[in-house]
Design a protein around this motif. Structure first.
Motif, PDB file in Angstrom:
ATOM      1  N   SER A   4      -0.655   1.998  -0.874  1.00 48.63           N
ATOM      2  CA  SER A   4       0.699   1.899  -0.159  1.00 48.63           C
ATOM      3  C   SER A   4       1.429   2.863  -0.333  1.00 48.63           C
ATOM      4  O   SER A   4       2.372   3.160   0.633  1.00 48.63           O
ATOM      5  N   PHE A  52      -1.398  -4.202  -0.131  1.00 48.58           N
ATOM      6  CA  PHE A  52      -0.040  -3.615  -0.264  1.00 48.58           C
ATOM      7  C   PHE A  52       0.786  -4.338  -1.342  1.00 48.58           C
ATOM      8  O   PHE A  52       1.757  -4.105  -1.758  1.00 48.58           O
ATOM      9  N   GLY A  72       1.941  -1.086   7.506  1.00 49.23           N
ATOM     10  CA  GLY A  72       1.864  -0.637   5.929  1.00 49.23           C
ATOM     11  C   GLY A  72       2.249   0.943   5.822  1.00 49.23           C
ATOM     12  O   GLY A  72       2.915   1.248   4.945  1.00 49.23           O
TER      13      GLY A  72
END
Length: 570
Positions: A85, A188, A506
């Motif tokens: 992430s 994530f 993301g």
């Protein structure tokens, strides 16, 4: 493949769009109850650029003693997309975030902010079209592992066909949504959670992704062969038409999302690797060949390595389906054993050579894995994807060759018979495998768990769910009737757009070189921001399906492109 007559947008259709928002809010509430308030030291590393404590790689002699506290750092889940992430190293084992790669001349204003403007404009336009009374027509499902019944009944768009006898299998749609939801969360979740057990629960993506390949093969076997006969469906010929048709089932949406986020992809890739390598990576992504490059399989829209591997498998599917269709049930059992054995051998070799029998690869990244190149060659190789898809074909044929005697045995009253033929116990078993691994009760690595435990249970689930669907009667409660609930099947319908969209979103929200250009860069370390990301992914997927996938002009353009390509290969 496409529906020729669709009604104008009704209040019920509008309610489906609202349903996506409701699902996002529900996800927010559920995950808030589970994870709310967890300290976010991982996100601290994201926004400050500080490096977390080094994660020690377990040795061959100490892999069973993997410590939960070692995961409190930005992790790199896998395999569908092992991008962190906070950062996603585009090349090899080197993380350009810490290697001081030279920045590109492409400016953040042009790339990162331009992407936000394009994305905002797109979603606004989708929302406008979704809430206007415009006729709807187009493909019902865009991914191979989609609605089996829809694909069986709409295989040929241009040629009128009689109503098929194959029943719909709506449970497959719903289970697809739950599998994709797990993967979206797992990619994530480390941005808002540092608890080791919770991370282990949701980062076993390497285990779960195999179910998608098996499911894709199951649908291919179901739609490509005849019930009760040891014959392939004539529609799998000519081979080039079948292959082109299947790939064009998902490529247009992949192309659209890639083009929308191209400024962001180019900027981030050029920032680390230079413009020419970024251009090469873009070509690999657009042509879906990235899964053949183990150290570059996750370039640009990282989750689409799955589409790359599946595209290769599609080339081999027509001849494979034709051969498997001729097998008896005994031959199918033998084929299942052989395919599973061949698939297991390289995974045993990986485990034995590296001495990593019990590690959880989803908790490791390119720097902390003992041999990332070996690992990537195991999880991304398209040949292994083909084997898992062929397993799905074999499983579908086992049900399609059921005799009346077999059906009577499956419907036989009694507790033992009901349990044996119920899809509930394999579903519970799959959940149990994930949970037991998270609590260190099951000590197998991801790929061995996938081959020895999860996929056999998933295969049994597919078989039992298929058979239960065939014997379901009105008013009789069952798991398959629950999974056939329209709101769940709708979520299954939009799950492919969610899958294609969640990776770029993301990166936009969490990739440091991008996120720092926007106001949310100051807030993405907060746990609530993760729920905002989930909501944006679900709603964005619903809008993509409504405004692009389901549009008549898209269907017409796709058919025209397919015809042109088929003529070239004829």
């Amino acid at each position: 493949m496409y529906s020729q007559h669709q009604p104008a947008l009704t209040e019920g259709c509008r309610a489906q769009i609202a349903l996506a928002g409701v699902a996002a809010v529900a996800t927010f509430l559920v995950l808030t109850v589970i994870f709310g308030g967890a300290p976010n030291t991982t996100a601290l590393y994201v926004n400050t650029g500080l490096q977390p404590p080094a994660l020690q790689v377990p040795s061959a002699a100490a892999t069973n003693a993997f410590k939960p506290e070692l995961v409190r750092q930005p992790l790199q889940p896998a395999p569908m997309v092992s991008m962190s992430s906070t950062r996603m190293p585009p090349l090899g084992n080197v993380d350009p975030m810490t290697e001081g790669a030279a920045a590109s001349s492409v400016t953040p204003d042009f790339a990162a902010k331009g992407t936000a403007l394009l994305t905002t404009a797109l979603l606004s336009g989708m929302a406008f079209m979704a809430w206007t009374r415009r006729p709807l027509a187009g493909p019902e499902s865009w991914i191979m592992a989609g609605t089996a019944g829809a694909e069986a009944s709409k295989e040929e768009a241009a040629v009128p066909v009689k109503k098929p006898s194959k029943p719909r299998l709506p449970a497959l749609d719903s289970i697809r949504f739950f599998l994709i939801s797990y993967i979206v969360v797992g990619h994530f979740i480390q941005t808002c959670v540092t608890d080791a057990t919770i991370l282990k629960l949701f980062t076993q993506i390497n285990v779960v992704v195999g179910a998608f390949f098996v499911l894709s093969g199951y649908v291919a076997g179901y739609t490509g062969t005849l019930i009760g006969k040891r014959e392939a469906d004539p529609r799998i010929e000519p081979t080039h038409k079948y292959v082109i048709g299947k790939i064009m089932g998902y490529y247009p949406l992949h192309l659209l999302v890639t083009l929308i986020f191209a400024p962001m992809f180019i900027y981030a890739d050029s920032y680390y690797n230079g413009f020419f390598k970024a251009a090469a990576h873009g070509l690999m992504s657009l042509t879906l060949v990235q899964s053949w490059f183990p150290m570059h399989a996750e370039i640009w829209n990282a989750p689409t390595w799955f589409l790359s591997a599946m595209s290769f498998a599609m080339v081999a599917m027509p001849s494979s389906i034709a051969s498997i269709a001729k097998m008896s049930k005994k031959g199918l059992t033998q084929a299942l054993v052989c395919l599973s054995g061949i698939l297991l051998i390289p995974r045993l070799a990986y485990s034995y050579d590296l001495g990593v029998w019990s590690i959880m690869e989803g908790l490791l990244n390119a720097r902390t894995h003992p041999n990332i190149a070996f690992w990537n060659s195991i999880r991304f190789n398209p040949f292994y994807a083909l084997l898992e898809m062929l397993i799905g074909v074999v499983l579908a044929r086992m049900v399609m060759l059921d005799t009346e005697e077999d059906k009577a045995k499956a419907a036989k009253p009694g507790l033992l018979s009901s349990l044996k033929n119920s899809p509930v116990w394999p579903l519970v078993g799959m959940v149990a495998v994930i949970v037991l691994r998270a609590y260190d009760v099951v000590g197998l690595n991801d790929v061995l768990t996938r081959s020895l435990l999860f996929l056999p249970l998933f295969g049994r689930f597919l078989i039992n769910a298929h058979r239960q669907t065939l014997r379901d009667t009105e008013g009789t409660p069952s798991l398959t009737r629950l999974l056939a609930w329209k709101p769940l099947t709708y979520l299954g319908t939009i799950s492919f757009p969610i899958f294609v969209l969640h990776g770029p979103l993301g990166q936009l929200f969490y990739k440091k070189v991008i996120a720092k250009q926007f106001v949310w860069g100051a807030y993405n370390s907060q746990p609530w921001f993760f729920w905002l990301y989930l909501a944006a992914t679900v709603v964005g997927g619903a809008l993509l399906h409504w405004a692009f996938v389901s549009r008549k002009w898209v269907g017409n353009a796709t058919r025209a492109t397919m015809k042109s390509l088929c003529d070239r290969f004829a």
